[in-house]
Scaffold this active site. Structure first.
Site, PDB file in Angstrom:
ATOM      1  N   LYS A 130      45.930  32.443  36.250  1.00 33.97           N
ATOM      2  CA  LYS A 130      44.527  32.556  36.684  1.00 33.97           C
ATOM      3  C   LYS A 130      44.246  31.463  37.677  1.00 33.97           C
ATOM      4  CE  LYS A 130      40.859  35.062  35.385  1.00 33.97           C
ATOM      5  NZ  LYS A 130      40.951  36.351  34.707  1.00 33.97           N
TER       6      LYS A 130
HETATM    7  N1  GLU Z   1      40.473  39.422  36.605  1.00 32.19           N
HETATM    8  C1  GLU Z   1      40.861  40.547  35.826  1.00 32.19           C
HETATM    9  C2  GLU Z   1      41.077  40.142  34.383  1.00 32.19           C
HETATM   10  O1  GLU Z   1      40.530  39.162  33.930  1.00 32.19           O
HETATM   11  C3  GLU Z   1      42.023  41.309  36.432  1.00 32.19           C
HETATM   12  C4  GLU Z   1      43.297  40.537  36.622  1.00 32.19           C
HETATM   13  C5  GLU Z   1      44.358  41.284  37.421  1.00 32.19           C
HETATM   14  O2  GLU Z   1      44.107  42.383  37.856  1.00 32.19           O
HETATM   15  O3  GLU Z   1      45.431  40.700  37.601  1.00 32.19           O
HETATM   16  O4  GLU Z   1      41.717  40.823  33.638  1.00 32.19           O
END
Ligand code: GLU
Length: 442
Positions: A130
């Site tokens: 992240k």
């Molecule tokens: N931000 C989204 C989540 O928290 C998607 C992450 C992604 O598609 O890699 O799951």
């Protein structure tokens, strides 16, 4: 807010008031500690050495960087950015990038850990990562945001790659930012590598169905949950906290299943109407005015806390972390909670709700549609062969329904206290299997 550019979850930038209250709440529960507690809760039901579990509670590495970016007036601003690579046992690190004033190292680390267990719960071959930048995007022009994003992409370049770490959208980022990051990466690497990032616009290699995917998996989870609990989703009353990309799509799709969306909210507050709302008309109103609050058909205005404690059949938190703490959980009257946001319940809230017999279907299953369709996007990028929306949605449904069945099987077989623990039990076993199969333990 234009759907193509809106956040994966919810924008707290439209009204700084709620962002402030969310930040205050965030001080109460540190999301990284929440993650660690959730892992411990599940580990108690697994026959695994504590030192092995300890390894799953910490990130492999976290980049902390300072961006120096020229503003439109010629001044230079220094801005903090992070990328956490939590665990890569099951595949490349995967997870979004958020732009929010509340971003810090612990939040990004927690979110990267949740990605590990989310990908494992839904069974897609990724680890967890992240990123985040500590800004309120509403304070910057589009050209400033582009320079900030490209500067961050240059910092990320050594870390990311189609087989290494694949970012995506999160709160306050969307197709526009993903397209910039892809372009920066490809220019610097002198190649084409659309699979380096997901959540792109279709003409830049994005997948059909990606924008709707988080809301879609939330509603698929709700549908399966009601079926499992032997209740009808048709006619069920629903409250949705947060009307960004995840919240509003969830409202629209649950309405299409015949449920009655009686309350919705955003950062400015909420609205309630016993007879229900047309989610599309409310979205149109928000697009025009910036908020759901004074929607002309509103029965009455309510606060976010009032929405979270309404007597409804289904509550969908679709905002930020820590929306429901232990105190508020005592007043929750919903029968079922399905989490579209990441980390909306503190561990104390989970305990209170478990005690009170309120079923929580956790974020790491319910909102996993976003990363699942990101996986489909990545597969399509690698094959240079694109699927239509029907195919994407069918495959998403198949994976969510299978993951739901795995979770309820674990819940029953291990006699677990709640569905969150069940999801972690399934996910931890999968991550540990991958590590052990690599010959890492005697
Ligand atoms: N931000 C989204 C989540 O928290 C998607 C992450 C992604 O598609 O890699 O799951």
């Amino acid at each position: 807010m234009d759907i193509n550019y809106s956040s994966d979850t919810y924008s707290a930038t439209l009204n700084p008031g709620l962002a402030d209250s969310i930040d205050t709440m965030a001080e109460e529960a540190n999301p990284f500690e929440t993650l660690q507690e959730q892992i411990d809760d599940a580990a108690a039901y697994l026959d695994v050495r504590p030192d092995v579990i300890e390894r799953l509670k910490r990130p492999e590495r976290v980049l902390e960087t300072t961006l120096s970016v020229e503003m439109d007036d010629g001044s230079v601003e220094t801005i903090k950015g992070y990328r956490s690579q939590f665990n890569g046992d099951r595949g490349p690190y995967k997870g979004g990038i958020r732009y929010h004033p509340g971003v810090d190292r612990d939040e990004v680390t927690a979110l990267s850990g949740w990605m590990v267990f989310k990908c494992a719960t839904v069974g897609i071959p990724f680890g967890g990562g992240k990123g985040g930048i500590e800004i309120d995007p509403a304070d910057y022009s589009e050209s400033e945001l582009e320079r900030i994003t490209r500067s961050f992409a240059r910092e990320l370049r050594p870390l990311i790659g189609e087989d290494k770490d694949i970012p995506a959208p999160d709160v306050n980022t969307g197709q526009r930012e993903m397209n910039w990051i892809k372009d920066t990466y490809e220019t610097l690497e002198n190649t084409t590598a659309p699979g380096v990032i997901t959540g792109k616009a279709p003409d830049s290699g994005g997948s059909a169905g990606r924008v709707e995917a988080t809301g879609r998996s939330t509603v698929l989870t709700a549908r399966e949950a009601f079926d499992y609990l032997d209740t009808d989703i048709e006619g069920a009353s629903v409250a949705v906290q947060g009307y960004g990309n995840a919240g509003w799509i969830a409202a629209k799709l649950v309405d299409e299943l015949g449920a009655n969306v009686v309350a919705v909210s955003d950062s400015s507050g909420g609205i309630y109407r016993e007879g229900g709302f047309d989610p599309v008309a409310v979205k149109e109103h928000k697009r025009e005015t910036g908020s759901v609050v004074d929607y002309h058909n509103a029965g009455r205005e309510i606060t976010n806390d009032e929405l979270l404690t309404l007597d409804v059949d289904l509550l969908i938190p679709a905002a930020l972390e820590n929306a429901i703490d232990g105190d508020l959980a005592k007043d929750v009257q919903a029968d079922v909670i399905v989490s579209a946001a990441n980390g909306p319940l503190t561990p104390e809230a989970d305990d209170v709700l478990t005690e009170r017999g309120i079923h929580v279907f956790p974020d790491i299953l319910a909102n996993s549609g976003g990363v699942t369709v990101s996986y489909f996007e990545w597969v399509q990028n690698r094959q240079r062969y694109y699927w239509n929306e029907e195919t994407v949605n069918e495959r998403l449904e198949e994976l969510i329904v299978d993951a739901f069945d795995d979770l309820t099987t674990a819940y029953e077989e291990h006699d677990l206290p709640n569905f969150r623990t069940a999801a972690y039990v399934v996910a931890i076993e999968r991550v540990l299997d991958a590590y052990e199969q690599g010959g890492n333990w005697p």
